[in-house]
Design an enzyme around this catalytic site. Structure first.
Site, short mmCIF file in Angstrom:
data_model
loop_
_atom_site.label_atom_id
_atom_site.label_comp_id
_atom_site.label_asym_id
_atom_site.label_seq_id
_atom_site.Cartn_x
_atom_site.Cartn_y
_atom_site.Cartn_z
CE LYS A 171 -3.35 2.90 0.68
NZ LYS A 171 -4.20 3.25 -0.45
CE LYS A 239 -1.89 7.87 7.22
NZ LYS A 239 -2.55 6.45 6.90
P1 NAD Z 1 -11.03 9.63 8.56
O1 NAD Z 1 -10.42 10.61 9.13
O2 NAD Z 1 -12.25 10.13 7.61
O3 NAD Z 1 -11.77 8.58 9.30
C1 NAD Z 1 -11.04 8.00 10.62
C2 NAD Z 1 -12.25 7.55 11.64
O4 NAD Z 1 -11.55 7.16 12.68
C3 NAD Z 1 -13.02 9.02 11.84
O5 NAD Z 1 -14.60 8.78 12.04
C4 NAD Z 1 -12.48 9.05 13.43
O6 NAD Z 1 -13.41 9.78 14.58
C5 NAD Z 1 -12.25 7.87 13.89
N1 NAD Z 1 -11.28 7.57 15.02
C6 NAD Z 1 -10.05 8.02 15.24
N2 NAD Z 1 -9.54 7.63 16.29
C7 NAD Z 1 -10.36 6.79 17.00
C8 NAD Z 1 -10.24 6.02 17.94
N3 NAD Z 1 -9.21 6.17 19.00
N4 NAD Z 1 -11.55 5.23 18.12
C9 NAD Z 1 -12.72 5.33 17.53
N5 NAD Z 1 -12.47 6.15 16.43
C10 NAD Z 1 -11.46 6.66 16.06
O7 NAD Z 1 -9.98 8.75 7.53
P2 NAD Z 1 -10.04 8.05 6.21
O8 NAD Z 1 -9.92 8.72 5.22
O9 NAD Z 1 -11.36 7.19 6.59
O10 NAD Z 1 -8.79 6.97 6.33
C11 NAD Z 1 -8.88 5.93 7.56
C12 NAD Z 1 -7.65 5.20 7.05
O11 NAD Z 1 -7.51 4.71 5.67
C13 NAD Z 1 -6.21 5.81 7.15
O12 NAD Z 1 -5.30 4.90 7.57
C14 NAD Z 1 -6.10 6.49 5.56
O13 NAD Z 1 -4.62 6.56 5.00
C15 NAD Z 1 -6.65 4.99 4.91
N6 NAD Z 1 -7.10 5.21 3.29
C16 NAD Z 1 -7.93 6.45 3.24
C17 NAD Z 1 -8.46 6.36 1.92
C18 NAD Z 1 -9.25 7.80 1.41
O14 NAD Z 1 -9.64 7.93 0.43
N7 NAD Z 1 -9.80 8.51 2.47
C19 NAD Z 1 -7.98 5.50 0.96
C20 NAD Z 1 -7.44 4.16 1.10
C21 NAD Z 1 -7.00 4.49 2.39
#
Ligand code: NAD
Length: 297
Positions: A171, A239
């Site tokens: 990834k 990140k």
């Molecule tokens: P986001 O910030 O939209 O969602 C993360 C969620 O986690 C939030 O709702 C937050 O409230 C929750 N959270 C944080 N700490 C927490 C805790 N201690 N307990 C419970 N909930 C908690 O982020 P995202 O864009 O959904 O990304 C999530 C992961 O997926 C990341 O590692 C990102 O790099 C990866 N990712 C994102 C995408 C994208 O297009 N957004 C694509 C592929 C991978």
């Protein structure tokens, strides 16, 4: 199977809802954001009152969390997986995480009888909503096989890559390539625009030529619309790029382009664009030149 899903933001939300709608398994959901949980309850998930409620008694616990430190806190911190998971449970981390961190987490959880696999995803929010995302998995093959019906409910291209951390490595490498493409796209579009070519016409040429890529198309779309709203932020891209540089440091692999793109992201964050779409790297060039790609100011 009983599934606990923690972290239902931009990616976790649609992935979790597809599991609820398509797998037929019992899904309990936890997030610090109550509205995000409510959107999963609407389609049949159960809201956990505490994080422990999404962990205790579950067969599989999944997380989709922003930063490696968030994964460590949920896995090993107070009220988390190490404290509450039953022996024999599987923990699958869907976040883009550091291979070193997930191995450290797995070591600690194995003392509790929990098997950890890393299963980061690619395809963005649209792919997550459609259930077409790629899932790249590392770790115990038996745990991977057990999770396959869950993976198939929210993804399409599921790959098993080997030992724990392999999914994260794949990834990180993928994203590093994508961000270099984005940055090259930003520079090229701005150069063409300043040199006087109609940016829409230039875009049409590039989309049909060798400069095309998914990263290019992303930055072109956002720049030509002047819309920096995010489903994947500069902060998360920064990140991911940091994780690539860290891995290269550990292994003494020379990287030439990636550190420059990481620095470009650092400038974008410094200018206040960390919460904007990852393609807002373009805004560094816009600031430097005092114009947008789509029009002179
Ligand atoms: P986001 O910030 O939209 O969602 C993360 C969620 O986690 C939030 O709702 C937050 O409230 C929750 N959270 C944080 N700490 C927490 C805790 N201690 N307990 C419970 N909930 C908690 O982020 P995202 O864009 O959904 O990304 C999530 C992961 O997926 C990341 O590692 C990102 O790099 C990866 N990712 C994102 C995408 C994208 O297009 N957004 C694509 C592929 C991978």
């Amino acid at each position: 199977m009983k599934i606990g899903f923690i972290g239902v933001g931009h990616m976790g939300g649609p992935m979790c809802r597809n599991i609820i709608k398509k797998s037929g398994f019992d899904v309990t959901v936890f997030d610090l954001n109550k509205e995000a949980v409510a959107a999963c309850v609407e389609v049949g998930g159960k809201a956990a009152a505490t994080m422990a409620d999404a962990i205790s008694g579950m067969d599989v616990i999944m997380t989709s969390l922003p930063m490696p430190k968030d994964v460590e806190a949920v896995a090993l911190g107070p009220g988390g997986i190490a404290e509450h998971a039953r022996s024999g449970a599987i923990y699958a981390d869907l976040s883009t995480n550091s291979p070193t961190v997930i191995r450290r987490v797995a070591d600690a959880l194995s003392d509790k009888g929990v098997t950890t696999i890393d299963a980061p995803v690619s395809g963005g929010v649209i792919g997550a909503e459609k259930g077409t995302i790629a899932i790249m998995v590392g770790g115990d093959k038996g745990a991977y096989d057990t999770c396959m019906p869950i993976f198939e409910s929210f993804g399409q291209n599921v790959s098993y890559l080997g030992g724990l951390g392999s999914g994260c490595i794949a990834k990180i490498v993928n994203n590093m390539i994508a961000f270099c493409n984005m940055a090259a796209g930003a520079e090229g579009l701005m150069l063409g625009a300043v040199a006087g070519i109609d940016p829409e016409a230039l875009n049409e040429v590039i989309r049909n030529s060798s400069g095309n890529s998914m990263g290019y198309r992303g930055v072109a779309h956002k720049s030509l619309n002047g819309d920096w709203s995010a489903t994947f932020t500069v902060d998360l891209a920064y990140k991911d790029m940091h994780l690539a540089l860290e891995l290269a440091d550990e292994l003494s692999v020379p990287l030439s382009l990636s550190p420059q793109v990481h620095n470009l992201m650092r400038m974008a964050r410094g200018l206040g664009y960390g919460g904007d779409d990852a393609t807002a790297m373009m805004r560094v060039y816009e600031n430097a030149l005092g114009r947008e790609v789509r029009k002179k100011s």
